[in-house]
Design a protein around this motif. Structure first.
Motif, PDB file in Angstrom:
ATOM      1  N   ASN A  50       0.760  -1.279   0.009  1.00 28.10           N
ATOM      2  CA  ASN A  50      -0.082   0.097   0.093  1.00 28.10           C
ATOM      3  C   ASN A  50       0.908   1.374  -0.098  1.00 28.10           C
ATOM      4  OD1 ASN A  50      -2.192  -1.393   0.033  1.00 28.10           O
ATOM      5  ND2 ASN A  50      -2.507  -1.521   2.277  1.00 28.10           N
ATOM      6  N   ALA A  51       2.094   1.187   0.060  1.00 28.93           N
ATOM      7  CA  ALA A  51       3.010   2.464  -0.125  1.00 28.93           C
ATOM      8  C   ALA A  51       2.864   3.105  -1.437  1.00 28.93           C
ATOM      9  CB  ALA A  51       4.282   1.708   0.131  1.00 28.93           C
ATOM     10  N   ALA A  52       2.613   4.355  -1.586  1.00 30.43           N
ATOM     11  CA  ALA A  52       2.927   5.097  -2.483  1.00 30.43           C
ATOM     12  C   ALA A  52       4.348   5.604  -2.650  1.00 30.43           C
ATOM     13  CB  ALA A  52       1.858   6.379  -2.264  1.00 30.43           C
ATOM     14  N   VAL A  53       4.481   6.443  -3.684  1.00 28.22           N
ATOM     15  CA  VAL A  53       5.798   7.014  -4.177  1.00 28.22           C
ATOM     16  C   VAL A  53       5.553   8.675  -4.510  1.00 28.22           C
ATOM     17  CG1 VAL A  53       7.743   6.901  -5.852  1.00 28.22           C
ATOM     18  CG2 VAL A  53       6.688   5.010  -5.220  1.00 28.22           C
ATOM     19  N   TYR A  75      -3.193   0.549   5.187  1.00 24.86           N
ATOM     20  CA  TYR A  75      -3.962   1.728   4.552  1.00 24.86           C
ATOM     21  C   TYR A  75      -3.374   2.296   3.372  1.00 24.86           C
ATOM     22  CZ  TYR A  75      -5.984   6.526   4.967  1.00 24.86           C
ATOM     23  OH  TYR A  75      -6.579   7.627   4.957  1.00 24.86           O
ATOM     24  N   THR A  76      -4.243   2.402   2.362  1.00 23.38           N
ATOM     25  CA  THR A  76      -3.815   3.187   1.044  1.00 23.38           C
ATOM     26  C   THR A  76      -4.043   4.385   1.009  1.00 23.38           C
ATOM     27  OG1 THR A  76      -4.150   0.913   0.068  1.00 23.38           O
ATOM     28  CG2 THR A  76      -4.259   2.803  -1.391  1.00 23.38           C
ATOM     29  N   THR A 147       4.190  11.383  -9.535  1.00 14.99           N
ATOM     30  CA  THR A 147       3.581  11.316  -8.271  1.00 14.99           C
ATOM     31  C   THR A 147       1.892  10.568  -8.343  1.00 14.99           C
ATOM     32  OG1 THR A 147       4.965  12.692  -6.993  1.00 14.99           O
ATOM     33  CG2 THR A 147       2.916  11.851  -6.002  1.00 14.99           C
ATOM     34  N   VAL A 148       1.379  11.265  -9.084  1.00 15.92           N
ATOM     35  CA  VAL A 148      -0.111  10.930  -9.415  1.00 15.92           C
ATOM     36  C   VAL A 148      -0.143   9.688 -10.271  1.00 15.92           C
ATOM     37  CG1 VAL A 148      -2.276  11.634 -10.020  1.00 15.92           C
ATOM     38  CG2 VAL A 148      -1.001  13.161  -8.542  1.00 15.92           C
ATOM     39  N   VAL A 153      -3.404   5.162  -9.068  1.00 15.88           N
ATOM     40  CA  VAL A 153      -4.320   4.111  -9.064  1.00 15.88           C
ATOM     41  C   VAL A 153      -3.568   3.036  -9.044  1.00 15.88           C
ATOM     42  CG1 VAL A 153      -6.072   2.869 -10.846  1.00 15.88           C
ATOM     43  CG2 VAL A 153      -5.656   5.354 -10.620  1.00 15.88           C
ATOM     44  N   ARG A 154      -3.997   1.957  -8.136  1.00 13.71           N
ATOM     45  CA  ARG A 154      -3.016   0.870  -7.771  1.00 13.71           C
ATOM     46  C   ARG A 154      -2.770   0.074  -9.018  1.00 13.71           C
ATOM     47  NH1 ARG A 154      -4.500  -2.281  -2.837  1.00 13.71           N
ATOM     48  NH2 ARG A 154      -2.808  -2.589  -2.033  1.00 13.71           N
ATOM     49  N   ASP A 155      -1.495  -0.341  -9.197  1.00 13.09           N
ATOM     50  CA  ASP A 155      -1.233  -1.279 -10.363  1.00 13.09           C
ATOM     51  C   ASP A 155      -1.431  -0.579 -11.741  1.00 13.09           C
ATOM     52  OD1 ASP A 155      -0.282  -3.305  -8.656  1.00 13.09           O
ATOM     53  OD2 ASP A 155      -2.222  -4.131  -8.222  1.00 13.09           O
TER      54      ASP A 155
END
Length: 179
Positions: A50-53, A75-76, A147-148, A153-155
């Motif tokens: 669930n980590a973002a970049v 948590y996402t 970033t966005v 959106v996952r994957d």
């Protein structure tokens, strides 16, 4: 007998010199420039699935640096809060490493105007920000797009358009290198 040894040595020396000349010539291989190969590579990000970049500017100011961001393993972070975290600039280890941002600060009273539109498979995502975007540097635009586009959106690696107070920039893909 001496003549044969001399001819053999001369032939061996000629062969060695010819081999060296070929090696020095590089076998006819010509130099090429950088070859673009498409999207940024995918990488495992610390902090779980669930980590973002977040993408910040290197301390040299010449490229983007991916920074993992996670609130917790279960948590996402949705795209809009993720964008707001990006606009606050680097903090913690990212700030200590000298990373910066090319994006303008958004005052607290305007933070509600920072949003990410609904994802469309054909159009990607739209970032809405309360500042002019027409004059943003390429690094600043790519901070938003990467970033966005990478974490929104996952994957999915999504194209992102940027809507500001002056104009809407066309949809773009993430480019972390400025070459």
């Amino acid at each position: 007998m001496t003549g044969r040894k001399t001819r053999a040595r001369a032939a061996a020396a000629t062969a060695v010199l010819t081999g060296c000349a070929l090696l020095l010539a590089g076998c006819g291989i010509k130099r090429t420039g950088v070859i673009e190969s498409g999207h940024a590579a995918a990488a495992k990000v610390p902090g779980g699935k669930n980590a973002a970049v977040l993408y910040f500017v290197s301390k040299d100011g010449d490229r983007l640096v991916p920074v993992p961001f996670s609130i917790g393993a279960d948590y996402t972070l949705a795209p809009t809060p993720l964008l707001r975290v990006l606009l606050n600039g680097p903090s913690g280890p990212a700030s200590a490493a000298g990373l910066t941002t090319a994006l303008p600060q958004v005052p607290a009273e305007k933070s509600d105007a920072v949003t990410v539109g609904q994802y469309s498979p054909y159009k990607g995502l739209t970032v809405n920000v309360p500042f002019a975007v027409g004059g943003l540097s390429e690094l600043a635009r790519n901070q938003l797009v990467c970033t966005v586009g990478v974490s929104g959106v996952r994957d999915t690696l999504s194209p992102v358009s940027i809507h500001g107070t002056d104009t809407t920039l066309p949809s773009a893909d993430c480019k972390t290198s400025q070459r």
